[in-house]
Design a protein around this motif. Structure first.
Motif, PDB file in Angstrom:
ATOM      1  N   ILE A 202     -19.398 -13.097  26.266  1.00 60.68           N
ATOM      2  CA  ILE A 202     -19.752 -14.499  26.453  1.00 60.68           C
ATOM      3  C   ILE A 202     -20.729 -14.601  27.623  1.00 60.68           C
ATOM      4  O   ILE A 202     -20.572 -13.920  28.630  1.00 60.68           O
ATOM      5  CB  ILE A 202     -18.495 -15.373  26.657  1.00 60.68           C
ATOM      6  N   LEU A 203     -21.726 -15.427  27.460  1.00 55.48           N
ATOM      7  CA  LEU A 203     -22.794 -15.579  28.441  1.00 55.48           C
ATOM      8  C   LEU A 203     -22.539 -16.789  29.329  1.00 55.48           C
ATOM      9  O   LEU A 203     -22.191 -17.865  28.850  1.00 55.48           O
ATOM     10  CB  LEU A 203     -24.127 -15.755  27.710  1.00 55.48           C
TER      11      LEU A 203
ATOM     12  N   SER B 280      -8.794 -17.039  26.505  1.00 54.16           N
ATOM     13  CA  SER B 280      -7.998 -16.671  25.332  1.00 54.16           C
ATOM     14  C   SER B 280      -8.918 -16.449  24.126  1.00 54.16           C
ATOM     15  O   SER B 280     -10.034 -16.982  24.070  1.00 54.16           O
ATOM     16  CB  SER B 280      -6.975 -17.755  25.007  1.00 54.16           C
ATOM     17  N   GLU B 281      -8.444 -15.671  23.179  1.00 55.83           N
ATOM     18  CA  GLU B 281      -9.250 -15.411  21.984  1.00 55.83           C
ATOM     19  C   GLU B 281      -9.482 -16.700  21.201  1.00 55.83           C
ATOM     20  O   GLU B 281     -10.569 -16.927  20.678  1.00 55.83           O
ATOM     21  CB  GLU B 281      -8.587 -14.360  21.100  1.00 55.83           C
ATOM     22  N   ARG B 282      -8.486 -17.559  21.169  1.00 57.74           N
ATOM     23  CA  ARG B 282      -8.630 -18.834  20.454  1.00 57.74           C
ATOM     24  C   ARG B 282      -9.714 -19.696  21.093  1.00 57.74           C
ATOM     25  O   ARG B 282     -10.553 -20.277  20.415  1.00 57.74           O
ATOM     26  CB  ARG B 282      -7.296 -19.560  20.441  1.00 57.74           C
TER      27      ARG B 282
ATOM     28  N   LYS C  35     -17.538 -20.260  20.519  1.00 63.72           N
ATOM     29  CA  LYS C  35     -18.600 -19.657  19.712  1.00 63.72           C
ATOM     30  C   LYS C  35     -18.957 -20.520  18.499  1.00 63.72           C
ATOM     31  O   LYS C  35     -20.080 -20.493  18.031  1.00 63.72           O
ATOM     32  CB  LYS C  35     -18.186 -18.263  19.235  1.00 63.72           C
ATOM     33  N   GLN C  36     -17.990 -21.286  18.008  1.00 63.07           N
ATOM     34  CA  GLN C  36     -18.236 -22.137  16.844  1.00 63.07           C
ATOM     35  C   GLN C  36     -18.934 -23.444  17.209  1.00 63.07           C
ATOM     36  O   GLN C  36     -19.581 -24.053  16.369  1.00 63.07           O
ATOM     37  CB  GLN C  36     -16.917 -22.440  16.127  1.00 63.07           C
TER      38      GLN C  36
ATOM     39  N   ALA D 265     -21.724 -26.084  22.970  1.00 65.94           N
ATOM     40  CA  ALA D 265     -20.898 -25.645  24.097  1.00 65.94           C
ATOM     41  C   ALA D 265     -21.637 -24.604  24.935  1.00 65.94           C
ATOM     42  O   ALA D 265     -22.317 -23.734  24.412  1.00 65.94           O
ATOM     43  CB  ALA D 265     -19.590 -25.062  23.588  1.00 65.94           C
ATOM     44  N   GLU D 266     -21.497 -24.735  26.250  1.00 65.36           N
ATOM     45  CA  GLU D 266     -22.018 -23.749  27.193  1.00 65.36           C
ATOM     46  C   GLU D 266     -20.874 -23.324  28.090  1.00 65.36           C
ATOM     47  O   GLU D 266     -20.215 -24.161  28.696  1.00 65.36           O
ATOM     48  CB  GLU D 266     -23.133 -24.337  28.062  1.00 65.36           C
TER      49      GLU D 266
END
Length: 81
Positions: free
Chosen positions: A30-31, A48-50, A56-57, A61-62
């Motif tokens: 993640i950047l 968390s992975e969630r 990412k979806q 979002a930043e």
């Protein structure tokens, strides 16, 4: 981003801003877009992975790393133009 001085044709390496190991395409990287522009492993950030999947979806979002969030005047919520 780090370039290999021994091989200028090699692709750049993106070290994690926390562990300094390379973040590859197969990692959950993640950047920090609104701050330092360093890449991070998801696991190194404690994200968390969630939450990672949701970020990412979301097109607008930043994500911002904790270091930048605490040291720079970056709002918790920011809208992309």
């Amino acid at each position: 981003m780090v370039f290999n001085p021994n091989n200028p044709n090699a692709p750049p390496i993106y070290p994690c801003g926390i562990c300094h190991k390379e973040v590859t395409e197969s990692d959950q990287g993640i950047l920090c877009e609104s701050g330092c522009n360093f890449w991070f492993h998801r696991a190194c950030t404690g994200l968390s992975e969630r939450a990672f999947i949701m970020l990412k979806q979301e097109v607008y979002a930043e994500w911002v790393c904790d270091i930048c969030l605490n040291s720079k005047q970056i709002p918790m919520i920011k809208f992309k133009p």
